[in-house]
Design a protein around this motif. Structure first.
Motif, PDB file in Angstrom:
ATOM      1  N   LEU B   8       0.563  -1.249   0.000  1.00  0.00           N
ATOM      2  CA  LEU B   8       0.037  -0.075  -0.098  1.00  0.00           C
ATOM      3  C   LEU B   8       0.886   1.165  -0.036  1.00  0.00           C
ATOM      4  O   LEU B   8       1.397   1.499   0.946  1.00  0.00           O
ATOM      5  CB  LEU B   8      -0.875   0.070   1.335  1.00  0.00           C
ATOM      6  CG  LEU B   8      -2.028   0.855   1.369  1.00  0.00           C
ATOM      7  CD1 LEU B   8      -2.996   0.712   0.071  1.00  0.00           C
ATOM      8  CD2 LEU B   8      -3.088   0.810   2.452  1.00  0.00           C
ATOM      9  N   HIS B   9       1.155   1.778  -1.284  1.00  0.00           N
ATOM     10  CA  HIS B   9       1.805   3.040  -1.380  1.00  0.00           C
ATOM     11  C   HIS B   9       1.321   4.285  -0.734  1.00  0.00           C
ATOM     12  O   HIS B   9      -0.039   4.477  -0.584  1.00  0.00           O
ATOM     13  CB  HIS B   9       2.215   3.026  -2.879  1.00  0.00           C
ATOM     14  CG  HIS B   9       3.378   2.340  -3.164  1.00  0.00           C
ATOM     15  ND1 HIS B   9       3.136   1.157  -3.963  1.00  0.00           N
ATOM     16  CD2 HIS B   9       4.699   2.099  -2.804  1.00  0.00           C
ATOM     17  CE1 HIS B   9       4.277   0.398  -4.098  1.00  0.00           C
ATOM     18  NE2 HIS B   9       5.232   1.096  -3.476  1.00  0.00           N
ATOM     19  N   PHE B  10       2.071   5.365  -0.685  1.00  0.00           N
ATOM     20  CA  PHE B  10       1.770   6.604  -0.500  1.00  0.00           C
ATOM     21  C   PHE B  10       0.418   7.321  -1.200  1.00  0.00           C
ATOM     22  O   PHE B  10      -0.701   7.774  -0.755  1.00  0.00           O
ATOM     23  CB  PHE B  10       2.919   7.764  -0.760  1.00  0.00           C
ATOM     24  CG  PHE B  10       2.725   9.088  -0.176  1.00  0.00           C
ATOM     25  CD1 PHE B  10       2.568   9.270   1.219  1.00  0.00           C
ATOM     26  CD2 PHE B  10       2.713   9.994  -1.332  1.00  0.00           C
ATOM     27  CE1 PHE B  10       2.754  10.795   1.412  1.00  0.00           C
ATOM     28  CE2 PHE B  10       2.728  11.404  -0.949  1.00  0.00           C
ATOM     29  CZ  PHE B  10       2.653  11.706   0.461  1.00  0.00           C
ATOM     30  N   GLY B  11       0.601   6.895  -2.491  1.00  0.00           N
ATOM     31  CA  GLY B  11      -0.360   7.531  -3.351  1.00  0.00           C
ATOM     32  C   GLY B  11      -1.642   6.685  -3.533  1.00  0.00           C
ATOM     33  O   GLY B  11      -2.497   7.168  -4.055  1.00  0.00           O
ATOM     34  N   ASP B  12      -1.852   5.649  -2.538  1.00  0.00           N
ATOM     35  CA  ASP B  12      -3.091   4.958  -2.643  1.00  0.00           C
ATOM     36  C   ASP B  12      -3.688   5.256  -1.234  1.00  0.00           C
ATOM     37  O   ASP B  12      -4.914   4.889  -0.635  1.00  0.00           O
ATOM     38  CB  ASP B  12      -2.744   3.411  -2.536  1.00  0.00           C
ATOM     39  CG  ASP B  12      -2.021   2.940  -3.736  1.00  0.00           C
ATOM     40  OD1 ASP B  12      -2.665   3.344  -4.769  1.00  0.00           O
ATOM     41  OD2 ASP B  12      -1.142   2.173  -3.473  1.00  0.00           O
ATOM     42  N   CYS B  13      -3.315   6.319  -0.577  1.00  0.00           N
ATOM     43  CA  CYS B  13      -3.716   6.884   0.933  1.00  0.00           C
ATOM     44  C   CYS B  13      -4.076   8.158   0.724  1.00  0.00           C
ATOM     45  O   CYS B  13      -3.673   8.866  -0.054  1.00  0.00           O
ATOM     46  CB  CYS B  13      -2.712   6.560   1.805  1.00  0.00           C
ATOM     47  SG  CYS B  13      -2.124   4.937   2.077  1.00  0.00           S
ATOM     48  N   ASP B  14      -5.042   8.538   1.757  1.00  0.00           N
ATOM     49  CA  ASP B  14      -5.710   9.640   1.625  1.00  0.00           C
ATOM     50  C   ASP B  14      -5.173  11.111   2.779  1.00  0.00           C
ATOM     51  O   ASP B  14      -4.427  10.301   3.732  1.00  0.00           O
ATOM     52  CB  ASP B  14      -7.153   9.551   1.567  1.00  0.00           C
ATOM     53  CG  ASP B  14      -7.610   8.904   2.908  1.00  0.00           C
ATOM     54  OD1 ASP B  14      -7.216   9.043   3.952  1.00  0.00           O
ATOM     55  OD2 ASP B  14      -8.753   8.166   2.960  1.00  0.00           O
ATOM     56  N   GLY B  17      -4.786   9.546   6.288  1.00  0.00           N
ATOM     57  CA  GLY B  17      -3.665   8.705   6.445  1.00  0.00           C
ATOM     58  C   GLY B  17      -3.878   7.494   6.157  1.00  0.00           C
ATOM     59  O   GLY B  17      -3.154   6.235   6.492  1.00  0.00           O
ATOM     60  N   TYR B  20      -7.309   5.080   0.576  1.00  0.00           N
ATOM     61  CA  TYR B  20      -8.287   5.632  -0.182  1.00  0.00           C
ATOM     62  C   TYR B  20      -9.097   4.500  -0.717  1.00  0.00           C
ATOM     63  O   TYR B  20      -8.654   3.573  -1.717  1.00  0.00           O
ATOM     64  CB  TYR B  20      -7.922   6.581  -0.958  1.00  0.00           C
ATOM     65  CG  TYR B  20      -8.968   7.585  -1.535  1.00  0.00           C
ATOM     66  CD1 TYR B  20      -9.898   8.113  -0.989  1.00  0.00           C
ATOM     67  CD2 TYR B  20      -9.072   7.367  -2.880  1.00  0.00           C
ATOM     68  CE1 TYR B  20     -10.893   8.940  -1.443  1.00  0.00           C
ATOM     69  CE2 TYR B  20     -10.064   8.244  -3.563  1.00  0.00           C
ATOM     70  CZ  TYR B  20     -10.844   8.833  -2.713  1.00  0.00           C
ATOM     71  OH  TYR B  20     -11.793   9.710  -3.622  1.00  0.00           O
ATOM     72  N   PHE B  68      -3.150   0.846   6.437  1.00  0.00           N
ATOM     73  CA  PHE B  68      -2.237   1.751   6.414  1.00  0.00           C
ATOM     74  C   PHE B  68      -1.245   2.018   5.538  1.00  0.00           C
ATOM     75  O   PHE B  68      -0.792   1.009   5.162  1.00  0.00           O
ATOM     76  CB  PHE B  68      -1.715   1.788   7.877  1.00  0.00           C
ATOM     77  CG  PHE B  68      -2.570   2.089   9.089  1.00  0.00           C
ATOM     78  CD1 PHE B  68      -3.176   3.413   9.452  1.00  0.00           C
ATOM     79  CD2 PHE B  68      -3.350   0.867   9.784  1.00  0.00           C
ATOM     80  CE1 PHE B  68      -4.045   3.545  10.240  1.00  0.00           C
ATOM     81  CE2 PHE B  68      -4.266   1.069  10.683  1.00  0.00           C
ATOM     82  CZ  PHE B  68      -4.692   2.572  10.959  1.00  0.00           C
ATOM     83  N   HIS B  69      -0.660   2.935   5.274  1.00  0.00           N
ATOM     84  CA  HIS B  69       0.257   3.255   4.392  1.00  0.00           C
ATOM     85  C   HIS B  69       1.565   2.351   4.858  1.00  0.00           C
ATOM     86  O   HIS B  69       1.916   2.518   5.777  1.00  0.00           O
ATOM     87  CB  HIS B  69       0.610   4.710   4.227  1.00  0.00           C
ATOM     88  CG  HIS B  69       1.821   5.231   3.395  1.00  0.00           C
ATOM     89  ND1 HIS B  69       2.637   6.288   3.762  1.00  0.00           N
ATOM     90  CD2 HIS B  69       2.691   4.425   2.498  1.00  0.00           C
ATOM     91  CE1 HIS B  69       3.624   6.334   3.068  1.00  0.00           C
ATOM     92  NE2 HIS B  69       3.653   5.453   2.107  1.00  0.00           N
TER      93      HIS B  69
END
Lengths: 137, 137, 137, 137
Positions: B8-14, B17, B20, B68-69
């Protein structure tokens, strides 16, 4: 009922030339965000100031017809139930009067501090109540 | 059961935190694509050569815990029913042994020429059958 | 040089059947994230514990050949300059040995508290230095 | 100059609470699409009927200030050069009058049959010419 238009852009479509369903959900989520803003509860304020998130608990999707690049999509939101901390929404997404897909979504007001469900603030509950439709199709 | 890992990468999170959910579905769709490739049916060949798409008819999602990221997500796919042109999949997505969310998905083999449901080709049906679990949880 | 493979999935492609360039950048950003993790600096720890972000200051992209659905993309990262708080990276993205596109990126270590540039922590600077290529093509 | 507003939604932002740059580019591409539609050249018609794509050849990005969730972004497009088959655009993206980032983009009209550059059709060239700014800042 709350309604919003979202054009279906090139980047929302896939190599088979129709809408890519994960892109649909990003659009739907932006409409839910605008719906809450219309109630006086912008998501940024809810997160930053009230420390309340509104994660989705369940989401049931039914896809009826494909959506085509260049179409204007109409997203309709109906409030069908307001619980202590939950909220049930019905979404209908259409183009040129034809339903393309629909969704039943349950959101839960959640404290970003405790990560547990919390009661809807009174002002948001009151604003949501004006949208409640007891006899929806 | 077919399994795949997706970090789960940074760009998949909102901004709150966590993952998404529309990003989750883009990841899940990539796993379904890899599952079909593992059956000898890469999606590109299905589209370009066989002119068959596999659009989603229904998708029921249940979100249990936030993702979680930085987590490695395990996507498990179980085949629960193979119809004439439909396919039912059950997805379980977990991190560190805890289920984060699950999904029931019905796909339909669809001719890209007629835009109507079509029978699964024999080779794909046979390959899917090896994954069929009659007594899934 | 740091290298990573990313398959080009259906959802990364557009109605003209080739990679959609904003999707390329999401993939590239995930590779940069993995590169930092390989240095002992996972982005989540940098944000949560060190309160350091690494926003992009400039990014110059050149697209040479289209990328096709189903290809395995090789992302190569070269470190070409390490400043006090900046970092210059060169990216080359290829499929089957052919360069599809390239990028020059300048990142800046930034305090998430003051929103100003900050010095690279010593351990990250040391790890980056092992990747510095003084005579890159 | 062509201008469009795009609200920066939750799903366009990242765990550090600001706009995620690949999401910026998806928004920018949707504005370029709307710009061409305003010229009488909707992208869908260009692809389906004229068999012309407009892939990006080069894109140089400069990020100045972070964009925050909830902001209304103004995307301004200036046409700075019209070649035989190329087109140079300058993008400025601002919020509340402050420039957040800018971009120089070169597009190339490309035959979807031969995958080679092709001349701009006369009607599109004429429409683009009305936007040409010879003395842009």
């Amino acid at each position: 009922m709350y309604s919003a238009i979202r054009p279906l852009h090139f980047g929302d479509c896939d190599p088979s030339g129709i809408a890519y369903y994960p892109s649909y959900l990003k659009l739907m989520d932006s409409v839910v965000e605008d719906f809450f803003a219309s109630l006086g509860a912008p998501r940024k304020e809810m997160i930053d100031d009230r420390k309340i998130g509104t994660p989705t608990l369940t989401l049931d999707l039914t896809f009826v017809k494909p959506g085509f690049h260049g179409s204007d999509l109409t997203f309709d939101i109906r409030v069908t139930r307001i619980g202590g901390s939950s909220l049930d929404l019905e979404h209908t997404v259409s183009a040129n009067g034809n339903t393309l897909w629909s969704a039943r979504q349950r959101l839960v007001a959640t404290s970003l501090k405790t990560h547990k469900a919390c009661a809807w603030p009174d002002d948001i509950r009151a604003a949501l109540s004006h949208h409640l439709e007891t006899n929806n199709a």
